[in-house]
Design a protein around this motif. Structure first.
Motif, PDB file in Angstrom:
ATOM      1  N   GLN A 169       0.849  -1.185   0.000  1.00  0.00           N
ATOM      2  CA  GLN A 169       0.000   0.000   0.000  1.00  0.00           C
ATOM      3  C   GLN A 169       0.885   1.236   0.000  1.00  0.00           C
ATOM      4  O   GLN A 169       1.669   1.446   0.933  1.00  0.00           O
ATOM      5  CB  GLN A 169      -0.945   0.022   1.198  1.00  0.00           C
ATOM      6  CG  GLN A 169      -1.960   1.152   1.127  1.00  0.00           C
ATOM      7  CD  GLN A 169      -3.104   0.976   2.100  1.00  0.00           C
ATOM      8  OE1 GLN A 169      -2.987   0.278   3.103  1.00  0.00           O
ATOM      9  NE2 GLN A 169      -4.224   1.615   1.809  1.00  0.00           N
ATOM     10  N   ALA A 170       0.747   2.029  -1.053  1.00  0.00           N
ATOM     11  CA  ALA A 170       1.467   3.291  -1.162  1.00  0.00           C
ATOM     12  C   ALA A 170       0.573   4.398  -0.626  1.00  0.00           C
ATOM     13  O   ALA A 170      -0.658   4.258  -0.607  1.00  0.00           O
ATOM     14  CB  ALA A 170       1.845   3.551  -2.611  1.00  0.00           C
ATOM     15  N   PRO A 171       1.155   5.504  -0.203  1.00  0.00           N
ATOM     16  CA  PRO A 171       0.354   6.624   0.326  1.00  0.00           C
ATOM     17  C   PRO A 171      -0.701   7.079  -0.671  1.00  0.00           C
ATOM     18  O   PRO A 171      -0.402   7.307  -1.844  1.00  0.00           O
ATOM     19  CB  PRO A 171       1.396   7.720   0.571  1.00  0.00           C
ATOM     20  CG  PRO A 171       2.670   6.986   0.783  1.00  0.00           C
ATOM     21  CD  PRO A 171       2.597   5.790  -0.111  1.00  0.00           C
ATOM     22  N   GLY A 172      -1.941   7.167  -0.202  1.00  0.00           N
ATOM     23  CA  GLY A 172      -3.024   7.631  -1.044  1.00  0.00           C
ATOM     24  C   GLY A 172      -3.551   6.620  -2.034  1.00  0.00           C
ATOM     25  O   GLY A 172      -4.408   6.940  -2.864  1.00  0.00           O
ATOM     26  N   LYS A 173      -3.042   5.404  -1.962  1.00  0.00           N
ATOM     27  CA  LYS A 173      -3.477   4.372  -2.916  1.00  0.00           C
ATOM     28  C   LYS A 173      -4.100   3.193  -2.177  1.00  0.00           C
ATOM     29  O   LYS A 173      -3.880   2.992  -0.992  1.00  0.00           O
ATOM     30  CB  LYS A 173      -2.298   3.901  -3.771  1.00  0.00           C
ATOM     31  CG  LYS A 173      -1.757   4.960  -4.706  1.00  0.00           C
ATOM     32  CD  LYS A 173      -0.774   4.368  -5.678  1.00  0.00           C
ATOM     33  CE  LYS A 173      -0.300   5.403  -6.698  1.00  0.00           C
ATOM     34  NZ  LYS A 173       0.639   4.831  -7.680  1.00  0.00           N
ATOM     35  N   LYS A 217      11.633  -0.162  -8.915  1.00  0.00           N
ATOM     36  CA  LYS A 217      11.281   1.133  -9.490  1.00  0.00           C
ATOM     37  C   LYS A 217      10.735   2.037  -8.384  1.00  0.00           C
ATOM     38  O   LYS A 217      10.202   1.526  -7.382  1.00  0.00           O
ATOM     39  CB  LYS A 217      10.217   0.960 -10.573  1.00  0.00           C
ATOM     40  CG  LYS A 217      10.597   0.002 -11.689  1.00  0.00           C
ATOM     41  CD  LYS A 217       9.433  -0.185 -12.638  1.00  0.00           C
ATOM     42  CE  LYS A 217       9.785  -1.175 -13.757  1.00  0.00           C
ATOM     43  NZ  LYS A 217       8.648  -1.377 -14.687  1.00  0.00           N
ATOM     44  N   PRO A 218      10.818   3.345  -8.559  1.00  0.00           N
ATOM     45  CA  PRO A 218      10.242   4.241  -7.536  1.00  0.00           C
ATOM     46  C   PRO A 218       8.775   3.949  -7.258  1.00  0.00           C
ATOM     47  O   PRO A 218       8.329   4.104  -6.111  1.00  0.00           O
ATOM     48  CB  PRO A 218      10.437   5.631  -8.163  1.00  0.00           C
ATOM     49  CG  PRO A 218      11.651   5.488  -9.015  1.00  0.00           C
ATOM     50  CD  PRO A 218      11.559   4.097  -9.590  1.00  0.00           C
ATOM     51  N   GLU A 219       8.043   3.498  -8.247  1.00  0.00           N
ATOM     52  CA  GLU A 219       6.623   3.192  -8.036  1.00  0.00           C
ATOM     53  C   GLU A 219       6.390   1.933  -7.208  1.00  0.00           C
ATOM     54  O   GLU A 219       5.255   1.624  -6.854  1.00  0.00           O
ATOM     55  CB  GLU A 219       5.880   3.088  -9.373  1.00  0.00           C
ATOM     56  CG  GLU A 219       6.518   2.172 -10.387  1.00  0.00           C
ATOM     57  CD  GLU A 219       7.390   2.930 -11.390  1.00  0.00           C
ATOM     58  OE1 GLU A 219       8.150   3.833 -10.971  1.00  0.00           O
ATOM     59  OE2 GLU A 219       7.320   2.588 -12.588  1.00  0.00           O
TER      60      GLU A 219
END
Length: 119
Positions: free
Chosen positions: A39-43, A87-89
């Motif tokens: 889980q990434a911030p805001g996602k 990757k950064p993502e």
């Protein structure tokens, strides 16, 4: 009491590698599905990869195919996620989770480990 404890997160440069490990305890996990979520911030939280503890069958989300490898070590009772060509993502909190063969949902979760990929 099922316990899942993640380790191995950290900071890495784009193109680098990390290996996450999930130590599972509290029961036998025959035919359980073990998953790595992130889980990434805001996602929304997404399922990255999963593996059947008994058969070893694996599933990956499209964005990590060819870069991530999920595996289990029966002797150590761990589920690992080898992450290459990061990757950064890929930056997110990564969670280990388990789902019994009788459940539609993952019902046990670890506390999460942060993975940060710098560009």
């Amino acid at each position: 009491q099922v316990q899942l404890v993640e380790s191995g997160g950290g900071l890495v440069q784009a193109g680098g590698s990390l290996t996450l490990s999930c130590a599972a305890s509290g029961r036998t996990f025959s035919n359980y599905r073990m998953g790595w979520f992130r889980q990434a911030p805001g996602k929304k939280r997404e399922l990255v990869a999963s593996i059947n503890w008994s058969t070893g069958s694996m599933v990956y989300t499209d964005s990590v195919k060819g870069r991530f490898t999920i595996s289990r070590d029966n002797a150590k009772n761990t589920v690992n996620l080898q992450m290459d060509s990061l990757k950064p993502e890929d930056t997110a909190v990564y969670y280990c989770a388990s789902r019994s063969p009788y459940s539609r949902q993952y019902n046990y979760w670890g506390q999460g480990t942060q993975v940060t990929v710098s560009s």
